[in-house]
Motif scaffolding. Structure first.
Motif, mmCIF file in Angstrom:
data_model
loop_
_atom_site.group_PDB
_atom_site.id
_atom_site.type_symbol
_atom_site.label_atom_id
_atom_site.label_comp_id
_atom_site.label_asym_id
_atom_site.label_seq_id
_atom_site.Cartn_x
_atom_site.Cartn_y
_atom_site.Cartn_z
ATOM 1 N N THR A 1 -6.444 0.253 10.543
ATOM 2 C CA THR A 1 -7.479 -0.720 10.182
ATOM 3 C C THR A 1 -7.189 -1.316 8.808
ATOM 4 O O THR A 1 -6.392 -0.784 8.019
ATOM 5 C CB THR A 1 -8.858 -0.058 10.181
ATOM 6 N N SER A 2 -7.865 -2.414 8.514
ATOM 7 C CA SER A 2 -7.653 -3.092 7.233
ATOM 8 C C SER A 2 -8.110 -2.236 6.057
ATOM 9 O O SER A 2 -7.511 -2.271 4.973
ATOM 10 C CB SER A 2 -8.393 -4.432 7.220
ATOM 11 N N SER A 3 -9.174 -1.450 6.245
ATOM 12 C CA SER A 3 -9.630 -0.580 5.159
ATOM 13 C C SER A 3 -8.648 0.548 4.901
ATOM 14 O O SER A 3 -8.451 0.973 3.750
ATOM 15 C CB SER A 3 -11.006 -0.004 5.502
ATOM 16 N N GLU A 4 -8.022 1.054 5.947
ATOM 17 C CA GLU A 4 -7.035 2.128 5.778
ATOM 18 C C GLU A 4 -5.774 1.620 5.094
ATOM 19 O O GLU A 4 -5.032 2.411 4.489
ATOM 20 C CB GLU A 4 -6.680 2.730 7.136
ATOM 21 N N MET A 5 -5.491 0.354 5.182
ATOM 22 C CA MET A 5 -4.303 -0.208 4.546
ATOM 23 C C MET A 5 -4.321 -0.023 3.029
ATOM 24 O O MET A 5 -3.268 0.019 2.385
ATOM 25 C CB MET A 5 -4.192 -1.700 4.876
ATOM 26 N N GLN A 6 -5.505 0.109 2.449
ATOM 27 C CA GLN A 6 -5.615 0.219 0.998
ATOM 28 C C GLN A 6 -5.549 1.661 0.510
ATOM 29 O O GLN A 6 -5.607 1.911 -0.683
ATOM 30 C CB GLN A 6 -6.941 -0.416 0.532
ATOM 31 N N GLY B 1 6.979 7.919 -4.249
ATOM 32 C CA GLY B 1 6.515 9.251 -3.868
ATOM 33 C C GLY B 1 5.099 9.249 -3.340
ATOM 34 O O GLY B 1 4.773 9.951 -2.384
ATOM 35 N N VAL B 2 4.213 8.503 -3.999
ATOM 36 C CA VAL B 2 2.850 8.276 -3.494
ATOM 37 C C VAL B 2 2.775 6.789 -3.173
ATOM 38 O O VAL B 2 2.732 5.956 -4.077
ATOM 39 C CB VAL B 2 1.787 8.694 -4.520
ATOM 40 N N GLU B 3 2.757 6.486 -1.881
ATOM 41 C CA GLU B 3 2.900 5.102 -1.436
ATOM 42 C C GLU B 3 1.636 4.610 -0.756
ATOM 43 O O GLU B 3 0.882 5.390 -0.150
ATOM 44 C CB GLU B 3 4.081 4.990 -0.466
ATOM 45 N N LYS B 4 1.408 3.309 -0.865
ATOM 46 C CA LYS B 4 0.271 2.686 -0.216
ATOM 47 C C LYS B 4 0.524 2.575 1.285
ATOM 48 O O LYS B 4 1.651 2.323 1.720
ATOM 49 C CB LYS B 4 0.043 1.292 -0.816
ATOM 50 N N TRP C 1 -3.249 10.913 7.708
ATOM 51 C CA TRP C 1 -3.222 11.786 6.527
ATOM 52 C C TRP C 1 -3.193 10.892 5.284
ATOM 53 O O TRP C 1 -2.175 10.717 4.631
ATOM 54 C CB TRP C 1 -2.001 12.705 6.583
ATOM 55 N N PHE C 2 -4.364 10.331 4.979
ATOM 56 C CA PHE C 2 -4.483 9.353 3.912
ATOM 57 C C PHE C 2 -5.277 9.924 2.740
ATOM 58 O O PHE C 2 -6.092 10.844 2.894
ATOM 59 C CB PHE C 2 -5.153 8.071 4.409
ATOM 60 N N LEU C 3 -5.053 9.335 1.562
ATOM 61 C CA LEU C 3 -5.761 9.718 0.335
ATOM 62 C C LEU C 3 -6.524 8.517 -0.205
ATOM 63 O O LEU C 3 -6.059 7.373 -0.112
ATOM 64 C CB LEU C 3 -4.765 10.206 -0.725
#
Length: 774
Positions: free
Chosen positions: A688-693, A603-606, A653-655
């Motif tokens: 980007t690599s930072s957004e992947m986390q 439901g909340v996914e990386k 739309w990232f958290l």
């Protein structure tokens, strides 16, 4: 039956050993061992172009955004939406009627002036010059139609009706309803029909009507769409399906001036999903078409349409004929129905072989497609011009009111090479347009107009032309060629009956045409109404119904309808209404075991996990699961579409932390209209690599009410549900969920439920697949 439409007879055991009948197995008994995994090839021929095939999303996506939008809609917005649906239905009928009139005007004038020029040289006994002009004009018109199709819009080839059936069944047919396809279809139909090829404009008109509906619904061509806010409400598969259904009905109405027949054609032949509201809108569209056509008929009757006259819009009026039939007439009427079923199924079988041969030729390149079309045009022109020389001249009957003989572009008594006071009956049928040929052979109160030899030549020629013409790279319809063949043998039977029957020979021709169409296309109700509206004679209703029922029954005992054969040849994954009998002995759980494991998301996914799933799979939806602790277990939250995942990544739309969002947060970023649009091009997304986390909350975008079936349900029952509702994905859930077990064990799609694909995974069922063969 295999995917190419070949009938395969099940192998019987002649060794005297008793075999277990799979029909007697219960659902609790396991099937025999699987030989390979369930697989599919999502490639098919759309028009004349090989395309990657996807399914359509007809299901309502009930996520949080949709629910909020539905609750917040005012009465004004609901009224506006309904009003716009009816407005678009009106525009579909209006533009279809206008384009149909344009096609008829162009065909009648081009073909008319061509025939006038040929008739001028025939009148001067310059037959070779007439042949050169006739053949040259036909080759030029065919060349224009073929070049446009081959080099600009391959999807405009053929009638387009099988692809429309597939689209309304839930199969996306790329580029099938584009602006270029529509324009090529219009110009190509004019060229091909005016060239005298044995094809009609009825099938292309159905395709053109569907193109108009699709373009209106999306606001214009792909590269020049109108971005009006109210139009965006219709930019989804569900509303587009309804509009294309209206367009197909309008096309049939424009071809035959048959509004009720058009609605019934859409219901009986092309539409998979139907409801009463759609019935009213399609009827409204066809009513608008009739008004437009009637207005132009009044204008053209005043002589303002060149050579159009009364011959441009198909209408074979036999209302002036007194229909009288007795009990003895049941024998010839039954024979017409039986002949129609046998000849229709034989025509389907032979056409299937010809289309396979043409496919081998077309694979050699574009120039071979052009040369094939030109070769067919040359053969057609030489036959139409040369065969009338084989017929004997017949004296004109002075008691008939019509002009005899005539040498114009139309007329029921062509002089051709005959002296004054005589006419050539075969030239009357061949040296004219296809519409006029049908009118002439339908002519009533003329029992001795056509000789038996001429009718045999006409029938044989159009049987050959009907087989070799359909399949070339031009827009083509099957209605008129089949009408010409059927009317020929119907008139021959009426001539052979002579004084032993009370039915007019022209009416026998009508019944013959109806029987062959039922024997080939396997339509009954819509065909009956179309012929009643064509002939304008309600007294034909009882015997027309009788003939259609017999022809369809006889045809069904041999093979599939012509459109179903074409669907199988093109490889379109069409789901039939009736499942195979052996599907009741196979459960969806066993079918799911033949597939790779289902890919799920939390439901909340990386973000990294989402990117990995999109990059390494081609799935179009993913189950979303909630809860991974030992106390509460795991639950199925719903299903999220691939397009929505791509949209989330594109909008960033990232958290920063793993949490669920509030309802207002998702409404700030997305709108329900945006989510209804297709956007699944993952290649344009750069993360980007930072957004992947970072994390993404999938809950607000997940369809919380997906259709699910328990693993013990039979495949036959699941197929009926899948097709009836118009699904793209069907989740399989366990019958008993034990601790630590996933709440979803698999997901079925269209390809998984096709009989051919199932038999690839379970080949032991191959010898029992008798449903289609029967």
């Amino acid at each position: 039956m295999d995917e190419d439409g070949n009938l395969q007879i099940s192998n019987s055991n002649y060794n005297g050993e008793e075999e277990e009948d799979p029909e007697n197995n219960t659902l609790n008994q396991p099937l025999l061992k699987r030989h390979r995994t369930l697989s599919s090839t999502p490639l098919a021929l759309v028009g004349a172009k090989v395309s990657h095939i996807e399914s359509l999303d007809y299901e309502i996506n009930e996520n949080d955004l949709f629910k909020h939008d539905w609750r917040s809609r005012s009465k004004t917005q609901v009224f506006q939406y309904i009003f716009l649906k009816w407005t678009l239905a009106c525009l579909v009928g209006l533009f279809t009627g206008l384009i149909a009139t344009l096609i008829n005007l162009a065909v009648e004038n081009i073909a008319g002036y061509k025939l006038l020029a040929v008739g001028y040289y025939i009148g001067q006994d310059r037959f070779w010059t007439g042949l050169m002009i006739f053949t040259g004009a036909n080759l030029g018109l065919t060349l224009v139609a073929t070049v446009l199709v081959v080099y600009f819009a391959p999807t405009a080839a053929g009638p387009g009706i099988p692809e429309i059936k597939a689209y309304l069944n839930g199969i996306d047919t790329p580029n099938m309803f584009g602006f270029t396809t529509m324009m090529v279809k219009i110009v190509g139909s004019i060229g091909a029909v005016a060239a005298g090829l044995d094809l009609g404009k009825e099938g292309p008109l159905v395709h053109i009507g569907s193109c108009i509906a699709s373009l209106l619904g999306q606001g214009g061509p792909d590269n020049h769409r109108i971005k009006w806010r109210w139009l965006r409400y219709f930019n989804n598969d569900r509303d587009r399906r309804d509009l294309i259904t209206c367009g197909s009905a309008s096309g049939v109405c424009a071809a035959f001036r048959s509004p009720v027949g058009g609605v019934l054609f859409a219901l009986e032949e092309v539409a998979t999903w139907w409801r009463s509201a759609l019935l009213w809108r399609t009827f409204f569209s066809t009513a608008v078409v009739v008004v437009v056509l009637r207005a132009f008929i009044e204008i053209c009757n005043s002589g303002k349409c060149g050579l159009f006259g009364s011959g441009g819009l198909i209408m074979f009026d036999v209302s002036h004929v007194e229909v009288r039939y007795h009990a003895a007439d049941i024998i010839p009427v039954t024979l017409i129905g039986v002949f129609g079923g046998i000849l229709g199924s034989l025509y389907n079988h032979l056409l299937h072989k010809v289309l396979r041969l043409y496919n081998l030729i077309n694979q050699k390149g574009k120039i071979h497609k052009v040369l094939l079309s030109l070769g067919v045009s040359l053969f057609t022109s030489v036959c139409l011009y040369g065969l009338p020389f084989l017929a004997e001249c017949k004296p004109c009957n002075p008691s008939i009111d019509e002009t005899c003989p005539t040498n114009g572009r139309s007329g029921n008594f062509k002089q051709f090479n005959c002296p004054n006071g005589y006419y050539n009956d075969l030239a009357t049928l061949l040296l004219t347009t296809n519409d006029d040929a049908v009118r002439n052979i339908f002519s009533s109160n003329t029992p001795n107009e056509f000789g038996m030899v001429s009718l045999w030549i006409f029938f044989g020629l159009y049987c050959i032309l009907g087989l070799i013409t359909f399949g070339i790279a031009t827009p083509s319809g099957l209605f008129l060629p089949i009408i010409l063949m059927g009317s020929a043998y119907g008139r021959m039977l009426g001539t052979a009956m002579g004084s032993y029957t009370n039915i007019d020979q022209g009416l026998y021709a009508v019944l013959g045409a109806a029987s062959l169409m039922a024997g080939s296309m396997r339509m009954t109700v819509s065909l009956c109404v179309i012929f009643l509206e064509l002939t304008n004679n309600l007294l034909l209703l009882p015997i027309t119904m009788f003939v259609l029922l017999i022809a369809k029954t006889v045809g069904d005992s041999f093979n599939l309808s012509i459109y179903e054969i074409i669907l199988h040849l093109k490889g379109l994954p069409f789901l039939e209404a009736n499942p195979e009998p052996w599907m009741r002995n196979l459960t969806v759980g066993e079918l799911n075991d033949a597939k790779p494991p289902v890919v799920t998301l939390n439901g909340v996914e990386k973000v990294a996990n989402i990117v990995d799933v999109l990059r390494n799979t081609t799935h179009n939806a993913f189950p979303v699961l909630d809860g991974t602790d030992q106390t509460t277990g795991t639950e199925l939250h719903g299903l999220i579409l691939r397009a929505h995942l791509v949209k989330v990544l594109k909008k960033r739309w990232f958290l920063n932390e793993k949490r669920r969002t509030e309802e207002w947060e998702v409404r700030e970023k997305f709108t329900p209209v945006e989510l209804a649009e297709r956007e699944d091009n993952f290649d344009d997304v750069a993360i980007t690599s930072s957004e992947m986390q970072l994390y993404v909350d999938l809950h607000p975008l997940t369809n919380t009410t997906p259709y699910t079936v328990v693993q013990s349900m039979s495949v036959a029952k699941a197929l009926v549900l899948f097709r009836s509702v118009g699904l793209r994905h069907l989740l399989v859930v366990p019958k008993i969920q034990a601790s630590g077990m996933s709440p979803v064990i698999g997901m079925l799609t269209r390809q998984d439920l096709r009989a051919y694909n199932i038999l690839q995974a379970f080949p032991h069922l191959d010898k029992h697949k008798s449903g289609k063969a029967r």
